[in-house]
Design a protein around this motif. Structure first.
Motif, mmCIF file in Angstrom:
data_model
loop_
_atom_site.group_PDB
_atom_site.id
_atom_site.type_symbol
_atom_site.label_atom_id
_atom_site.label_comp_id
_atom_site.label_asym_id
_atom_site.label_seq_id
_atom_site.Cartn_x
_atom_site.Cartn_y
_atom_site.Cartn_z
ATOM 1 N N GLU A 191 17.134 -5.983 18.719
ATOM 2 C CA GLU A 191 17.246 -5.452 19.899
ATOM 3 C C GLU A 191 16.250 -5.109 20.747
ATOM 4 N N LYS A 192 14.930 -4.721 20.186
ATOM 5 C CA LYS A 192 13.929 -4.427 20.633
ATOM 6 C C LYS A 192 12.890 -5.487 21.027
ATOM 7 N N GLY A 193 13.474 -6.973 21.069
ATOM 8 C CA GLY A 193 12.796 -8.090 21.104
ATOM 9 C C GLY A 193 11.800 -8.626 20.229
ATOM 10 N N ARG A 194 11.767 -8.087 18.918
ATOM 11 C CA ARG A 194 11.047 -8.619 18.079
ATOM 12 C C ARG A 194 11.611 -9.732 17.211
ATOM 13 N N VAL A 195 10.994 -10.855 16.761
ATOM 14 C CA VAL A 195 11.078 -11.898 15.969
ATOM 15 C C VAL A 195 11.283 -11.347 14.725
ATOM 16 N N VAL A 196 12.399 -11.506 13.929
ATOM 17 C CA VAL A 196 12.416 -10.804 12.636
ATOM 18 C C VAL A 196 12.482 -11.988 11.555
ATOM 19 N N ILE A 197 11.571 -11.990 10.488
ATOM 20 C CA ILE A 197 11.630 -13.053 9.536
ATOM 21 C C ILE A 197 12.101 -12.242 8.227
ATOM 22 N N PHE A 198 12.853 -12.899 7.645
ATOM 23 C CA PHE A 198 13.446 -12.497 6.337
ATOM 24 C C PHE A 198 12.927 -13.266 5.138
ATOM 25 N N GLY A 199 12.164 -12.595 4.400
ATOM 26 C CA GLY A 199 11.581 -13.221 3.416
ATOM 27 C C GLY A 199 11.968 -12.817 1.815
ATOM 28 N N ALA A 200 11.678 -13.675 0.746
ATOM 29 C CA ALA A 200 12.336 -13.267 -0.632
ATOM 30 C C ALA A 200 13.557 -13.626 -0.913
ATOM 31 N N GLY A 201 14.193 -14.469 -0.209
ATOM 32 C CA GLY A 201 15.576 -14.879 -0.244
ATOM 33 C C GLY A 201 16.640 -13.664 -0.256
ATOM 34 N N THR A 202 17.518 -13.589 -1.048
ATOM 35 C CA THR A 202 18.173 -12.675 -1.393
ATOM 36 C C THR A 202 17.954 -11.632 -2.162
ATOM 37 N N GLY A 203 16.755 -11.627 -2.844
ATOM 38 C CA GLY A 203 16.151 -10.917 -3.794
ATOM 39 C C GLY A 203 16.788 -11.018 -5.023
#
Length: 235
Positions: free
Chosen positions: A121-133
């Motif tokens: 919502e703040k305009g940041r690109v979010v990268i999700f790492g480490a799969g589901t864990g």
């Protein structure tokens, strides 16, 4: 823009470019520029990257390694790729956050759903790492799960081919591309789009998938604009 919030799934292999292993910085730079062009139009972007260019858990299991141990190693490989993309994105002027399913406080934030949504919502690109864990789950499953959690409008799967074909176009020159196909047709025809867990998650939550060629500059923008490239999978 056709969408407000998307999740982009990239394979680890795509980061290799013409190399046999590791990360091609030129490919990562091109991805960063394409992502920036779309982000500048106001789209909220989350990303999940695989780790197959560095380590693949299933391959290690076949050579005798414990599957859970191998999968955890694969999760760490996805974090390396995520950091490389994060660096490239920040070099082109984007604000980013890397959130991982395994705690690594010195380099990233732990995944918290509400925090991830707030970053978007703040305009940041979010990268999700480490799969589901968790072992035994692929990054395809992680992409589907995170997309549902953040209420993304669509999963965009960037690959080396420009959509879903009746057969492997690299092996069968007679293969034809689908412009649109239903989840049920994919099941019936045995087409390889995502692993079954990820695919079922998307179907059950009415989350469309678009498979497209991310390596062609400008394709990401065309997808975001709703142009009919790639293959759309929906209910």
């Amino acid at each position: 823009m056709k969408y407000k919030r998307i999740l982009l799934k990239l394979s680890g292999e795509s980061l290799m470019g013409e190399k046999q292993y590791g990360i091609d910085n030129e490919v990562v730079r091109q991805y960063a520029e394409d992502i920036k062009a779309v982000h500048d139009q106001g789209l909220e972007i989350a990303i999940v990257i695989g780790g197959g260019n560095i380590f693949r858990g299933l391959s290690a299991e076949k050579s005798g390694m414990d599957r859970a141990q191998a999968d955890y190693m694969g999760m760490l490989a996805t974090v390396i790729n995520s950091m490389a993309l994060q660096d490239a994105l920040e070099k082109v002027g984007l604000k980013t956050r890397l959130l991982t399913a395994i705690k690594m406080e010195q380099i990233c934030e732990p995944f918290i759903r509400r925090r991830a949504v707030r970053h978007l919502e703040k305009g940041r690109v979010v990268i999700f790492g480490a799969g589901t864990g968790n072992p035994y789950f692929t990054t395809d499953s992680a992409a589907a799960l995170r997309a549902i959690e953040i209420k993304a409008d669509v999963v965009l799967k960037g690959t080396r081919v420009d959509g879903i074909y009746t057969a492997d176009p690299e092996k069968d020159p007679a293969a034809t591309k689908y412009s649109e196909i239903s989840f049920k047709e994919v099941y019936a025809k045995g087409l390889n789009v995502m692993d079954m867990t990820a695919f079922t998650l998307c179907e059950e939550n009415d989350l469309p998938i678009i498979v497209f060629d991310m390596n062609k500059t400008g394709n990401f923008m065309k997808i975001a604009n709703g142009d009919g490239i790639g293959t759309l999978v929906r209910s």
